[in-house]
Design an enzyme around this catalytic site. Structure first.
Site, PDB file in Angstrom:
ATOM      1  N   GLU A 115       0.789  -1.240   0.000  1.00  0.00           N
ATOM      2  CA  GLU A 115       0.000   0.000   0.000  1.00  0.00           C
ATOM      3  C   GLU A 115       0.821   1.291   0.000  1.00  0.00           C
ATOM      4  OE1 GLU A 115      -2.937  -0.466   3.103  1.00  0.00           O
ATOM      5  OE2 GLU A 115      -3.871  -2.164   2.094  1.00  0.00           O
ATOM      6  N   GLU A 139      -5.645 -10.888  -2.160  1.00  0.00           N
ATOM      7  CA  GLU A 139      -6.525 -10.812  -0.982  1.00  0.00           C
ATOM      8  C   GLU A 139      -7.986 -10.834  -1.406  1.00  0.00           C
ATOM      9  OE1 GLU A 139      -5.365  -7.611   1.673  1.00  0.00           O
ATOM     10  OE2 GLU A 139      -3.258  -7.838   1.159  1.00  0.00           O
TER      11      GLU A 139
HETATM   12  C1  GLA Z   1      -5.147  -4.877   3.696  1.00  0.00           C
HETATM   13  C2  GLA Z   1      -3.945  -5.659   4.145  1.00  0.00           C
HETATM   14  C3  GLA Z   1      -4.327  -6.990   4.723  1.00  0.00           C
HETATM   15  C4  GLA Z   1      -5.538  -6.910   5.612  1.00  0.00           C
HETATM   16  C5  GLA Z   1      -6.654  -6.217   4.899  1.00  0.00           C
HETATM   17  C6  GLA Z   1      -7.939  -6.209   5.676  1.00  0.00           C
HETATM   18  O1  GLA Z   1      -5.658  -5.298   2.521  1.00  0.00           O
HETATM   19  O2  GLA Z   1      -3.016  -5.844   3.131  1.00  0.00           O
HETATM   20  O3  GLA Z   1      -3.243  -7.472   5.446  1.00  0.00           O
HETATM   21  O4  GLA Z   1      -5.222  -6.259   6.812  1.00  0.00           O
HETATM   22  O5  GLA Z   1      -6.226  -4.906   4.599  1.00  0.00           O
HETATM   23  O6  GLA Z   1      -7.821  -5.715   6.947  1.00  0.00           O
END
Ligand code: GLA
Length: 385
Positions: free
Chosen positions: A180, A290
């Site tokens: 991020e 994710e």
């Molecule tokens: C982000 C992070 C994850 C997780 C998600 C949801 O996507 O990369 O590790 O913490 O948020 O909380």
């Protein structure tokens, strides 16, 4: 610790509630539940194209969760226990106990390990960003001291990464090196998130992170920069520009992790496809890191109060969405090496916390292909088709 919000992208109400009954049939509401333990494995279905992973907490490595993991997934990632705050809560005090459990489970069951994550602005302990007098580095105005702080922070980062990567060198195939780094605000000309990492070091933290990971990782391991909303043009392009610039400077980035915390109605398949193709054009691998498909738009209001209150047609609509997504992933199979769900079944997802947060403490989501009792949902049949 709960991650705060994101994705103001789709407006308004819970889209799923507006959509008609979908065309994806299969297991209907009236049919008997079918256990995830009795059906064909997800990972086998996609083995020609990519590995299929799941995010786990260590407590899920026993019991029914473990059975489902072993049956359906050939890749695993820690939902939380490998994040900086868990691994090095205090400077020099490493805690590998929980992370080790996941690595051991993966080895015993022949699964690949994704490591998540080495650098992030969230779930990172404060000590990283305090100077020797315990003063926040971001507040420093003296240029000389700022320079010293930057050095200290980069040294800490290097030590953190070196210690972890050496330990798991032979176990980890894919590393989320930086998580991020891109700002959400399209007006931000630089495009980079104003995190303490960035405020103190500029983009040097990204360079040091990848170079250090590269130095200690296995030769065939791959290094990823991971982010959400990589389908949104402004964010996607800022990520593209950053990677291009980094690669020009010799920073060893192998691929993009597309978090893919998405919704039934957003983003479009076209935007998803364009994004993967764009990064692929830079010679990068892509991973879906994710994946969860929320039933709601943004914000997730209103939310269904209980799992039982979710109408069957919503699960059908979700199945159509999953169908389209996995058709795309399969089509782009030579550009995608892994697809990881951010959980196993609907009984454990961070999206439940988010639904509650926005609905006065009452609300659930249902983002996966297995339900709260580990039975298959219409989405399972849709992607196995
Ligand atoms: C982000 C992070 C994850 C997780 C998600 C949801 O996507 O990369 O590790 O913490 O948020 O909380």
């Amino acid at each position: 610790m709960l991650k705060v919000l994101r994705k103001p992208v789709i407006a308004g109400v819970a889209l799923a509630m507006l959509l008609p009954m979908g065309a994806v049939s299969q297991a209907s509401a009236s049919s008997e539940p079918v256990s995830a333990l009795k059906v064909k494995p997800l990972d086998e279905r996609y083995k020609k194209f990519f590995t299929v992973g799941t995010a786990v907490e260590p407590y899920q490595l026993t019991g029914q969760d473990a059975q489902v993991i072993k049956r359906h997934f050939n890749s695993i990632v820690a939902e939380n226990v490998m994040k900086p705050i868990n691994i090095q809560p205090e400077e020099g005090k490493y805690n590998f106990t929980e992370a080790d459990k996941i690595v051991k489970f993966a080895k015993e069951n022949g699964m690949d390990v994704r490591f998540h994550n080495l650098v992030w602005h969230s779930q990172v302990p404060d000590w990283f960003f305090l100077d020797k007098q315990a003063k926040p580095m971001v507040d420093e105005t003296n240029p000389l001291k700022r320079e010293q702080n930057k050095k200290l922070l980069l040294k800490r980062l290097e030590t953190h990464i070196k210690t972890i990567v050496k330990r798991y060198k032979n176990d980890v195939k894919s590393w989320d090196v930086v998580n991020e780094a891109i700002d959400d605000n399209p007006q931000n000309a630089k495009g980079l998130r104003e995190s303490p990492w960035y405020k103190i070091t500029g983009t040097d933290y990204i360079k040091v992170a990848f170079k250090t990971a590269k130095r200690y990782a296995a030769k065939d391991a791959k290094l990823y920069i991971n982010d959400y909303n990589t389908e949104v043009n402004s964010k996607r392009d800022n990520l593209y520009n950053l990677i291009k610039d980094m690669k020009k400077q010799g920073v060893p980035i192998d691929g993009v992790g597309h978090q893919s915390h998405i919704q039934i109605g957003w983003p479009s398949i076209k935007e998803t496809e364009d994004s993967i193709n764009l990064f692929s054009s830079l010679g990068l691998d892509n991973q879906i890191t994710e994946l969860d498909v929320s039933l709601y738009g943004w914000p997730p209001v209103p939310a269904y109060p209980t799992y039982g209150a979710i109408p069957q047609y919503v699960f059908q609509t979700q199945a159509e969405r999953y169908n389209a997504l996995f058709e795309l992933y399969e089509k782009l199979g030579d550009k995608i090496s892994n697809v990881t769900f951010w959980g196993i079944a609907d009984n454990h997802t961070w999206l439940n916390d988010r639904a509650k947060q926005y609905n006065n403490g009452v609300g659930v989501d249902a983002p996966f292909v297995f339900d709260t009792d580990y039975n298959v949902k219409p989405a399972y049949w849709a992607i196995m088709d």
